[in-house]
Design a protein around this motif. Structure first.
Motif, PDB file in Angstrom:
ATOM      1  N   GLN A 268       0.834  -1.247  -0.068  1.00 57.05           N
ATOM      2  CA  GLN A 268       0.014  -0.122  -0.132  1.00 57.05           C
ATOM      3  C   GLN A 268       0.813   1.242  -0.172  1.00 57.05           C
ATOM      4  O   GLN A 268       0.591   2.281  -0.718  1.00 57.05           O
ATOM      5  CB  GLN A 268      -0.949   0.058   1.268  1.00 57.05           C
ATOM      6  CG  GLN A 268      -1.916   1.245   1.259  1.00 57.05           C
ATOM      7  CD  GLN A 268      -2.586   1.105   2.607  1.00 57.05           C
ATOM      8  OE1 GLN A 268      -1.652   1.066   3.772  1.00 57.05           O
ATOM      9  NE2 GLN A 268      -4.035   1.527   2.598  1.00 57.05           N
ATOM     10  N   SER A 269       1.812   1.067   0.667  1.00 60.01           N
ATOM     11  CA  SER A 269       2.779   2.577   0.911  1.00 60.01           C
ATOM     12  C   SER A 269       3.530   2.743  -0.021  1.00 60.01           C
ATOM     13  O   SER A 269       4.286   3.661  -0.310  1.00 60.01           O
ATOM     14  CB  SER A 269       3.478   2.528   2.227  1.00 60.01           C
ATOM     15  OG  SER A 269       4.420   1.319   2.439  1.00 60.01           O
ATOM     16  N   SER A 270       3.730   1.786  -0.893  1.00 67.80           N
ATOM     17  CA  SER A 270       4.922   1.657  -1.869  1.00 67.80           C
ATOM     18  C   SER A 270       4.190   2.471  -3.204  1.00 67.80           C
ATOM     19  O   SER A 270       5.184   2.722  -3.894  1.00 67.80           O
ATOM     20  CB  SER A 270       4.979   0.337  -2.455  1.00 67.80           C
ATOM     21  OG  SER A 270       3.938  -0.188  -3.315  1.00 67.80           O
ATOM     22  N   ARG A 271       2.966   2.662  -3.227  1.00 66.10           N
ATOM     23  CA  ARG A 271       2.550   3.355  -4.455  1.00 66.10           C
ATOM     24  C   ARG A 271       1.815   4.530  -3.963  1.00 66.10           C
ATOM     25  O   ARG A 271       0.954   4.503  -2.951  1.00 66.10           O
ATOM     26  CB  ARG A 271       1.865   2.349  -5.455  1.00 66.10           C
ATOM     27  CG  ARG A 271       1.643   2.833  -6.602  1.00 66.10           C
ATOM     28  CD  ARG A 271       0.463   1.998  -7.386  1.00 66.10           C
ATOM     29  NE  ARG A 271       1.056   0.880  -7.565  1.00 66.10           N
ATOM     30  CZ  ARG A 271       0.239  -0.082  -8.499  1.00 66.10           C
ATOM     31  NH1 ARG A 271      -1.122   0.157  -8.823  1.00 66.10           N
ATOM     32  NH2 ARG A 271       0.672  -1.242  -8.852  1.00 66.10           N
ATOM     33  N   TYR A 272       1.479   5.587  -4.754  1.00 65.85           N
ATOM     34  CA  TYR A 272       0.590   6.695  -4.367  1.00 65.85           C
ATOM     35  C   TYR A 272      -0.761   6.607  -4.741  1.00 65.85           C
ATOM     36  O   TYR A 272      -1.630   6.430  -4.217  1.00 65.85           O
ATOM     37  CB  TYR A 272       1.183   8.215  -5.028  1.00 65.85           C
ATOM     38  CG  TYR A 272       0.157   9.264  -4.852  1.00 65.85           C
ATOM     39  CD1 TYR A 272       0.252   9.949  -3.493  1.00 65.85           C
ATOM     40  CD2 TYR A 272      -0.549   9.737  -5.733  1.00 65.85           C
ATOM     41  CE1 TYR A 272      -0.400  10.818  -3.138  1.00 65.85           C
ATOM     42  CE2 TYR A 272      -1.587  10.694  -5.279  1.00 65.85           C
ATOM     43  CZ  TYR A 272      -1.358  11.176  -3.996  1.00 65.85           C
ATOM     44  OH  TYR A 272      -1.926  12.381  -4.080  1.00 65.85           O
ATOM     45  N   ASP A 273      -0.571   6.243  -5.942  1.00 71.31           N
ATOM     46  CA  ASP A 273      -2.044   6.137  -6.768  1.00 71.31           C
ATOM     47  C   ASP A 273      -2.696   4.507  -6.714  1.00 71.31           C
ATOM     48  O   ASP A 273      -1.962   3.674  -7.534  1.00 71.31           O
ATOM     49  CB  ASP A 273      -1.877   6.581  -8.328  1.00 71.31           C
ATOM     50  CG  ASP A 273      -3.104   6.297  -9.091  1.00 71.31           C
ATOM     51  OD1 ASP A 273      -4.274   6.110  -8.613  1.00 71.31           O
ATOM     52  OD2 ASP A 273      -3.137   6.482 -10.500  1.00 71.31           O
ATOM     53  N   TRP A 274      -3.556   4.161  -5.950  1.00 69.87           N
ATOM     54  CA  TRP A 274      -4.279   3.264  -5.952  1.00 69.87           C
ATOM     55  C   TRP A 274      -5.648   3.077  -6.873  1.00 69.87           C
ATOM     56  O   TRP A 274      -6.569   2.349  -6.434  1.00 69.87           O
ATOM     57  CB  TRP A 274      -4.295   2.628  -4.740  1.00 69.87           C
ATOM     58  CG  TRP A 274      -3.146   1.868  -4.212  1.00 69.87           C
ATOM     59  CD1 TRP A 274      -2.251   2.539  -3.239  1.00 69.87           C
ATOM     60  CD2 TRP A 274      -2.383   0.790  -4.591  1.00 69.87           C
ATOM     61  NE1 TRP A 274      -1.116   1.790  -2.991  1.00 69.87           N
ATOM     62  CE2 TRP A 274      -1.330   0.677  -3.780  1.00 69.87           C
ATOM     63  CE3 TRP A 274      -2.846  -0.317  -5.259  1.00 69.87           C
ATOM     64  CZ2 TRP A 274      -0.382  -0.425  -3.800  1.00 69.87           C
ATOM     65  CZ3 TRP A 274      -2.281  -1.326  -5.671  1.00 69.87           C
ATOM     66  CH2 TRP A 274      -0.932  -1.581  -4.676  1.00 69.87           C
ATOM     67  N   ASN A 275      -5.763   4.103  -7.511  1.00 67.82           N
ATOM     68  CA  ASN A 275      -7.145   4.224  -8.290  1.00 67.82           C
ATOM     69  C   ASN A 275      -7.694   2.764  -8.881  1.00 67.82           C
ATOM     70  O   ASN A 275      -7.042   2.341  -9.584  1.00 67.82           O
ATOM     71  CB  ASN A 275      -6.961   5.257  -9.300  1.00 67.82           C
ATOM     72  CG  ASN A 275      -8.276   5.568  -9.709  1.00 67.82           C
ATOM     73  OD1 ASN A 275      -9.221   5.604  -9.035  1.00 67.82           O
ATOM     74  ND2 ASN A 275      -8.410   6.347 -10.875  1.00 67.82           N
ATOM     75  N   GLY A 276      -8.895   2.530  -8.463  1.00 69.61           N
ATOM     76  CA  GLY A 276      -9.495   1.364  -8.944  1.00 69.61           C
ATOM     77  C   GLY A 276      -9.267   0.359  -8.017  1.00 69.61           C
ATOM     78  O   GLY A 276     -10.284  -0.736  -8.093  1.00 69.61           O
TER      79      GLY A 276
END
Length: 748
Positions: A268-276
């Motif tokens: 989760q924290s590895s990426r900013y955009d989790w859109n969708g």
DNA sequence: TCAAGCATTGCTTGCTAAGT
DNA sequence: ACTTAGCAAGCAATGCTTGA
């Protein structure tokens, strides 16, 4: 987990503790064990019954006993305390030295004890049968449920005992080294020493002036298997096998809930955009959290998790909905990877993909095998190019001549038509083609193949009753039925055959139907299980139905197959009897070219084959259109004699004619064939006279002779003096018939 | 879950017919 | 006298199911 440190033991308590200990580590004691007293020197006292030796302590003497039992000495003297004299092992003893000059010994022992208990509680190490405070450290005892006798027959068992003993010690040592208590010692040198001795509890440690005592007694007994479960995979010298072990370790021990949750937070924290992906991510997180937490805790954890999204968070009601659903879901690493659409590298980085970077060993092996064969083929082709004869090739390459010939044919490089160089062959693409891995999922409904298999167990019974006429009659009947309508055939089969009580007849019908269906290449059958006559069949390969769904290998009955077929699905069915020697009449095999042995008797001629019918049609058409009267007459005669044309000629003719583009082309090809080849059949065709072989099929006598030869060869081989160049007795009973204008007469 | 066992399938090769 | 090739039994690799 603290224990009360004893400062003083009464005499009775001492003896009781000594007895308890001895009875635990050496239960059912009837053999020799060692009892040692240590003052300035070691006094070894081999004893049968130790109880009389147990007594309150001397203040200046240390007491030890052996952990394993010894053999009685043959000559009555005391055996040496050596491994070879050990009679049975039942205990594993691990000695932890807790002495630390900087800190109080009681403190260290207590800390270690607490740690051990914690590990036991967490399932990291097995629960000890007994733990002793030796006054200088701790002693762990694991007692087995049965003893192991180190005899020649028991080598494996003893090895396993040693392996597990060392493994346990290593495990505990590794754990200790991980912990803060770095001062602790565990001497690996003496681990798994069969003749080892240990300090007797209930006695005084004269050095430290502290009591050796039992501080923990679970009374547990272990099998080797149970202890083995705590150890990592056995180290393996074989690299291939080691990989498998590692893989199984990974696969079988799925990640614990806490680790998986941790992984998910990292992802989760590895990426900013989790859109969708917010919803599915929360869904998976809650499911996993619920696996190890209460409803309330998991809900709280989920809310925290949701707050961890940096781009945006799920709405309150969405979170509450997941919590209200309240289901445990333990998604695997690969599933998480799939659901979150992670890259393979990422999945690997977060420990989700255990297969990452692994070599496909099957494919690897396949490639090796393909390469080996190609290398051989290349060698043979090279030899063909360089040699004068096939015999030379065989001699040079040490490959059987027949195989050399086959290779020559496969690559289009034979003695009469040699390639200039081996490099004229596109080895790379051939290799690629060979190693291409068939993947069942890329099969489509159109090209799926379903093969069934028939197995008859009561065929002898059927044979004894039925004669050829009977079979032939049904053949013809089935044939006509099949020709007319498949639907009708199905109905007929279901109503008249399956419901018929005459099991022998039914068996024959099934066989006949299968064969006819196969011969007519019309697709195909079948299998059925009839009570009393055991016809068993299975789907052999995975196929797809008309909707594209996978049909798994599964047993179906005949009716199911028919229903399936009536919906427009295609089958290719193969039939194979278990023992072809028992039913030569219907002997089938799965080779491309399928025959049944007595087809001459059954079908009278070759007319049952699709090739024959095609050739017949072509020839009759040729007779009609041929402009040359002589050739026309010849063709007419060929047509007349077609059933008797030899196999080789038949297929040659067939292949030639079938390549024709139209009728005229076909006639030309026949003419070309006729003029080019000195063929007795064609000569005969032209001249209206000549010779022919009596039968296109092997006669019974031929087969018997062949079988005899085969047996002879086998016998020679078994006797050890045979080799591949054994000369066979030639079969000399082939005779020619002569056509004199009126009929055929046999030559002598 | 996984090794054993079975079915499938491609390949090999002895024997021999048939062609050059 | 040799090559080419068909047949069919057998072998081995492979892949799937089964049963402990």
């Amino acid at each position: 987990m603290d224990y009360t440190y004893l400062t003083e033991l009464s005499a009775e308590e001492q003896i009781q503790m000594q007895k308890n200990f001895v009875n635990t580590i050496i239960p059912n004691e009837k053999r020799l064990m060692f009892y040692c007293e240590l003052k300035n020197r070691m006094n070894q006292v081999g004893v049968v019954n130790i109880e009389p030796f147990l007594r309150p302590h001397y203040t200046d003497v240390d007491h030890y006993v052996s952990i394993n039992r010894f053999h009685y000495s043959e000559n009555g003297t005391m055996p040496k305390r050596e491994a070879k004299n050990v009679a049975a092992m039942q205990t594993m003893y691990i000695d932890l030295d807790c002495s630390n000059h900087n800190r109080r010994i009681e403190h260290e022992i207590n800390n270690t004890y607490c740690l051990l208990q914690e590990w036991i509680h967490n399932g990291l190490i097995p629960e000890a049968t007994m733990i002793n405070d030796t006054g200088k450290g701790l002693a762990l005892f694991y007692v087995l449920d049965s003893s192991i006798h180190p005899t020649d027959k028991n080598v494996k068992m003893v090895n396993l005992y040693d392996f597990i003993y060392r493994g346990l010690a290593k495990l505990i040592k590794a754990k200790l080294e991980e912990s803060d208590l770095r001062v602790l010692g565990l001497d690996m040198k003496v681990v798994a020493e069969h003749s080892r001795i240990c300090r007797l509890p209930g006695t005084l440690n004269t050095k430290s002036k502290t009591w050796c005592q039992i501080i923990y007694d679970s009374n547990k007994r272990y099998s080797l298997k149970e202890l083995r479960a705590y150890l990592p995979a056995r180290e393996c010298v074989n690299k291939e096998k080691k990989k498998i072990y590692e893989f199984n370790e990974l696969r079988n021990h799925s990640k614990s809930d806490s680790i998986r949750l941790q992984q998910m937070r990292e992802i989760q924290s590895s990426r900013y955009d989790w859109n969708g992906y917010h919803q599915i991510f929360c869904f998976m997180y809650y499911g996993r959290a619920r696996s190890c937490m209460s409803h309330k805790e998991a809900a709280e954890a989920l809310r925290w998790f949701n707050a961890g999204f940096r781009d945006r968070q799920l709405e309150h009601y969405q979170i509450e909905e997941i919590i209200r659903n309240d289901r445990v879901r333990r998604y695997s690493g690969s599933r998480i990877k799939q659901e979150l659409n992670l890259e393979a590298e990422d999945a690997h980085r977060f420990g989700l993909d255990i297969n990452y970077g692994w070599v496909d060993r099957d494919a690897e092996r396949k490639q090796i095998n393909v390469d080996k064969k190609l290398e051989r083929d290349k060698m043979v082709i090279q030899a063909i190019i360089e040699s004068e004869s096939m015999n030379d090739v065989a001699a040079r390459t040490n490959v059987p001549k027949r195989t050399c010939e086959d290779i020559a044919r496969r690559y289009g490089c034979n003695m009469r038509n040699k390639l200039k160089s081996v490099d004229d062959i596109d080895w790379d693409s051939i290799r690629e083609e060979k190693i291409r891995v068939k993947h069942r999922n890329i099969k489509t409904a159109e090209n799926s193949t379903i093969v069934t298999n028939i197995e008859l167990t009561e065929r002898m019974k059927a044979r004894s009753i039925v004669n050829e006429t009977y079979v032939k009659e049904y053949f013809e009947f089935i044939e006509s039925e099949l020709k007319q309508s498949s639907t009708r055939a199905i109905e007929w089969f279901q109503n008249d055959v399956l419901d018929n009580d005459d099991t022998v007849k039914r068996t024959l019908l099934i066989n006949a139907l299968a064969i006819v269906a196969d011969l007519y290449d019309s697709s195909k059958f079948l299998k059925y299980q009839i009570d009393g006559i055991d016809i068993v069949a299975t789907w052999a390969t995975t196929g797809f139905d008309s909707n594209g769904f996978i049909i798994n290998k599964k047993k179906y009955d005949l009716k199911t197959i028919f229903n399936y077929k009536s919906k427009g699905n295609e089958f290719i069915v193969d039939i194979q009897y278990k023992d072809r020697n028992i039913v030569p009449d219907f002997s089938y095999r799965t080779n491309e070219n399928r025959y049944f042995d007595k087809r001459y008797e059954i079908a009278a001629n070759r007319m049952e084959t699709i090739r024959y019918r095609q050739l017949e049609e072509v020839l009759s058409r040729a007779v009609d259109t041929c402009p040359n009267s002589a050739v026309k007459a010849g063709l007419d005669h060929l047509l007349f004699r077609l059933p008797y044309v030899t196999n080789k000629r038949f297929y040659g003719l067939y292949n030639t004619i079938m390549e024709a583009e139209d009728w005229d082309d076909m006639v030309n090809r026949i003419l070309e064939n006729v003029s080019k080849k000195k063929n007795p059949e064609i000569d005969d065709l032209i001249k209206f006279t000549g010779h022919r072989k009596t039968s296109p099929f092997k006669t019974r006598a031929q087969r018997v002779a062949q079988q005899k030869n085969r047996e002879r060869l086998k016998q020679i081989r078994e006797n050890g003096d045979g080799n591949k160049t054994v000369q066979y007795e030639p079969i000399k009973h082939m005779k020619f018939d002569i056509y004199d204008g009126n009929g055929w007469t046999k030559t002598a």
